[in-house]
Write a protein that holds these residues in place. Structure first.
Motif, PDB file in Angstrom:
ATOM      1  N   LYS A 234       0.799  -1.232   0.000  1.00 53.89           N
ATOM      2  CA  LYS A 234       0.000   0.000   0.000  1.00 53.89           C
ATOM      3  C   LYS A 234       0.831   1.281   0.000  1.00 53.89           C
ATOM      4  O   LYS A 234       0.630   2.155  -0.859  1.00 53.89           O
ATOM      5  N   GLU A 237       2.583   1.802  -3.394  1.00 49.18           N
ATOM      6  CA  GLU A 237       1.661   2.247  -4.444  1.00 49.18           C
ATOM      7  C   GLU A 237       1.325   3.729  -4.296  1.00 49.18           C
ATOM      8  O   GLU A 237       1.234   4.452  -5.295  1.00 49.18           O
ATOM      9  N   LYS A 241       2.098   6.227  -7.450  1.00 47.16           N
ATOM     10  CA  LYS A 241       0.997   6.880  -8.168  1.00 47.16           C
ATOM     11  C   LYS A 241       1.355   8.316  -8.542  1.00 47.16           C
ATOM     12  O   LYS A 241       0.921   8.821  -9.583  1.00 47.16           O
TER      13      LYS A 241
END
Length: 739
Positions: A234, A237, A241
């Motif tokens: 998590k 990411e 992003k």
């Protein structure tokens, strides 16, 4: 291709529409209309003649061909010529079409692959593919064209997936062949997905209990593992992003065989193995930006989690010899658990999964084959070297497989890749044979070191030579590369041959001077009596003066013409008589001669092998040795090597009657270091009928005890019952039998 054409093929060959579509679409796109029609007619004629109805009970020959082609396409990316060769091999061997017609219709490339497949299958039809006399020839045949190796690997993967449909002897030969030859070849060629499946299937068939145990544990821990992976990924990411990079992240559980190896090596229970999975980050990058973007992702991961500097592996800057490119790091994740993170691009990922076959797709055949061609050329050189024995050739082949690599440099900055553990002498031979043969020492990073000095990645080496230097026998213990060993053996043999010729002339002259007739059979018997294993060794001792030539002639005269060869006489039957002599039908069945082992057996010189300690009830086989027949368990750690190198010495065996004696076996027990647990274990053993304790040794580390208990019992029924009861003791985590 029209729908009607696809339906025709499905009807003709009894394969699913999806398989027909995938295979024939590829063939149709690669062939002219005339070529495609010719192929279709050949397959129809082969079907009419019943070729594809042959094969084993569980699947037809056509099914094997189709699935071999599918593996070659999906796992290796092979197309056109290789796939055509798979389909044309049987029509050629069954004379539906000649080799000349294949060459004329489909081209030289297809014809070459078909010839390679025929050559290999002809060898396998006459004897075991891994019989030592045949093994080197098999490798040499495959080394002539890389696609032949790919297709043989593809076929063996399909066979391994269906191994339970074979009878036991054929299955054992297949497992041994794959483990000994095709698994390391898949590794060398970068076919990691196939290599992993080979290893998992081998474990599944040879040690099903361990396979099921690990598989069940992985399944039981899936929910907790998936949750941990999500938590780990998590924050990565969230950072990526905002970077503008195109990526995909996935968690990958390590293979069952690799986890099983960790359990055995580390001697801990499943819950204490933390590196069960790896995180893979795959980037969609332009080739010119690949390295920069991979390092950008590494920076993100290293900012979030503390990396272990000793576990950073950079195969971006310098790819492995098989083309593998990736960046690996191990970081400390949540709950203080080490997690491996692999960073690569889509292109690198396909190369990692499909090896050199995928490498061709991206870089072109000519450019990408250079490293592989170098390895194949070296392999051919070793296998074609008449001065080497079969065992030496096989050793040289195995040396080139599985090795970790180091990267070293010449004073001019030229890069050389060598296996881990390579020495200064290995480096010298990698430069040139003459440099290696005259090497006396080296300068490593400016410091003078001996030829046996082991090199490390990043070393800069300069070789020092002398015209008076020449290879020595002990050099074979210094070098690790097959190229160096091959060159050293060559030169030692050349020098030995010179010395032998000198000694022969000297001995012949002395015989003539003393007017003695040189009767060669008697001389051979004398050489044997003197303890020499080879005639060459005898003449070398004469050449270097170790043997006094006049003394040798005196012994020859004393030996006398009346001396005959000595034959060892045994009261028991010679082990050689128990090598099965099978006819052609029996060679392909498991109904050959069988050795029956029971306590009343007399006249047979057999012993229970110490390497695996078989007991009554174990699945066993006999192995003919100079000391008689040794009885081994089928899952003996040495079994695959014996089947691979000496299949002709293997004798089917089974127990008979009832066990009339006790066998000593050792149990490995792991559990919590609680007060009284040892007493509970020994109490169970003492109460067990027909079981007695022989010895016990216990170690305690960090709240766990690990111990070995030796017990005497009658058979596997008693053993399994004892293990079952010991596992019920509170605090015991694992009970297993040691070899």
């Amino acid at each position: 291709m029209s729908l009607n054409k696809q339906n025709d093929i499905k009807k003709d060959y009894n394969v699913t529409p999806s398989i027909a579509k995938r295979l024939l679409k590829d063939a149709h796109n690669s062939l002219s209309a005339e070529e495609f029609d010719k192929l279709r007619n050949i397959l129809k004629e082969s079907l009419r003649k019943g070729i594809y109805q042959r094969g084993r009970k569980s699947f037809s020959l056509l099914e094997s061909i189709v699935n071999t082609a599918l593996v070659a396409m999906e796992y290796m990316g092979l197309r056109s010529s290789a796939i055509l060769a798979v389909f044309l091999y049987n029509p050629v061997t069954e004379h539906v079409i000649s080799e000349a017609e294949v060459k004329k219709t489909f081209g030289q490339d297809v014809s070459k692959i078909v010839k390679g497949l025929i050559k290999i299958n002809d060898m396998e039809a006459t004897q075991s593919a891994l019989a030592s006399e045949n093994y080197a020839n098999l490798l040499l045949s495959m080394a002539e064209d890389m696609r032949v190796i790919f297709l043989m690997i593809a076929n063996r993967l399909y066979m391994m997936r269906n191994a339970m449909s074979f009878d036991e002897k054929i299955r054992m030969n297949l497992l041994t062949e794959v483990s000994y030859l095709y698994t390391p070849l898949a590794h060398k060629l970068g076919l990691y997905a196939i290599k992993t499946e080979f290893e998992d299937l081998y474990l599944k068939y040879t040690d099903p209990d361990s396979y099921i145990f690990v598989e069940r544990k992985i399944s039981e821990s899936r929910e907790v593992r998936d949750k941990y992976i999500r938590e780990f990924i998590k924050p990565i990411e969230n950072r990526l992003k905002d970077s503008g990079l195109k990526y995909d992240i996935k968690g990958r559980v390590k293979s069952i065989s690799s986890i099983n190896n960790k359990l055995k090596k580390q001697q801990v229970d499943f819950e204490h193995i933390y590196d069960l999975f790896a995180i893979r980050i795959i980037l969609d990058s332009e080739e010119s930006k690949e390295k920069a973007e991979c390092w950008q992702v590494y920076s993100v991961v290293a900012d979030l989690y503390t990396p272990n500097p000793k576990r950073l592996k950079d195969w971006l800057s310098i790819p492995k010899s098989n083309g593998y490119e990736s960046l690996h790091t191990t970081v400390m994740g949540p709950e203080s658990r080490w997690v491996e993170v692999q960073i690569r691009t889509k292109r690198m990922d396909e190369v990692a999964e499909k090896g050199f076959a995928a490498h061709w797709k991206y870089k072109g055949v000519k450019d990408s084959q250079s490293k592989l061609d170098e390895w194949l050329a070296n392999l051919r050189e070793v296998l074609e070297n008449d001065s080497l024995g079969t065992a030496e050739k096989l050793e040289a082949f195995k040396l080139d497989l599985y090795d970790e690599e180091i990267y070293v440099f010449t004073p001019k900055g030229d890069l050389h890749k060598l296996p881990k553990g390579a020495t200064v002498l290995d480096f010298a031979f990698s430069i040139h044979s003459k440099v290696g043969a005259t090497c006396v020492s080296g300068l490593v990073n400016g410091k003078n070191v001996p030829i046996r000095h082991k090199l490390k990645s990043g070393d800069q080496i300069e070789i020092l030579t002398s015209p008076n230097q020449s290879p020595k026998q002990d050099w074979l213990n210094i070098v690790t590369t097959s190229k160096a060993k091959n060159r050293i053996r060559q030169q030692l043999k050349e020098e030995a041959n010179k010395q032998v010729e000198i000694a022969k002339e000297l001995l012949a002259r002395r015989f003539k001077n003393r007017k003695i007739e040189d009767y060669e059979p008697n001389l051979m018997r004398l050489i044997k009596k003197l303890g020499f294993k080879t005639v060459t060794g005898f003449y070398i001792k004469i050449a270097d003066g170790t043997l006094d030539i006049n003394n040798v002639i005196d012994q020859y005269l004393d030996f006398g013409k009346k001396e005959t060869e000595l034959h060892e006489k045994h009261e028991t039957t010679s082990a050689d008589q128990f090598i099965p002599h099978l006819n052609e039908d029996e060679k392909h069945s498991s109904s050959g001669e069988e050795l029956v082992i029971d306590h009343n057996l007399t006249g047979i010189d057999y012993k229970l092998a110490k390497c695996c300690n078989p007991i009554y009830g174990d699945e066993i086989f006999g192995f003919v040795s100079s000391q008689g027949i040794k009885i081994h368990r089928k899952n003996c750690p040495n079994a695959k090597d014996m089947f691979a190198r000496f299949a002709y010495r293997v004798v089917p065996a089974r127990w008979s009657g009832k066990s009339a004696s006790g066998y000593i076996i050792t149990l490995r027990i792991i559990g919590k270091d609680d007060i009284g647990i040892i007493n509970n274990l020994t109490s169970i053993i003492s109460k067990e009928s027909g079981v007695s304790m022989r010895s016990i040794s216990i170690d305690s580390i960090d709240g766990l005890f690990q111990g070995n208990m030796s017990v005497m019992l009658s058979d596997t029924t008693a053993l399994n019952g004892l293990i079952k009861k010991l596992k019920t003791v509170k605090g015991v985590k694992e009970v297993s039998r040691l070899n």
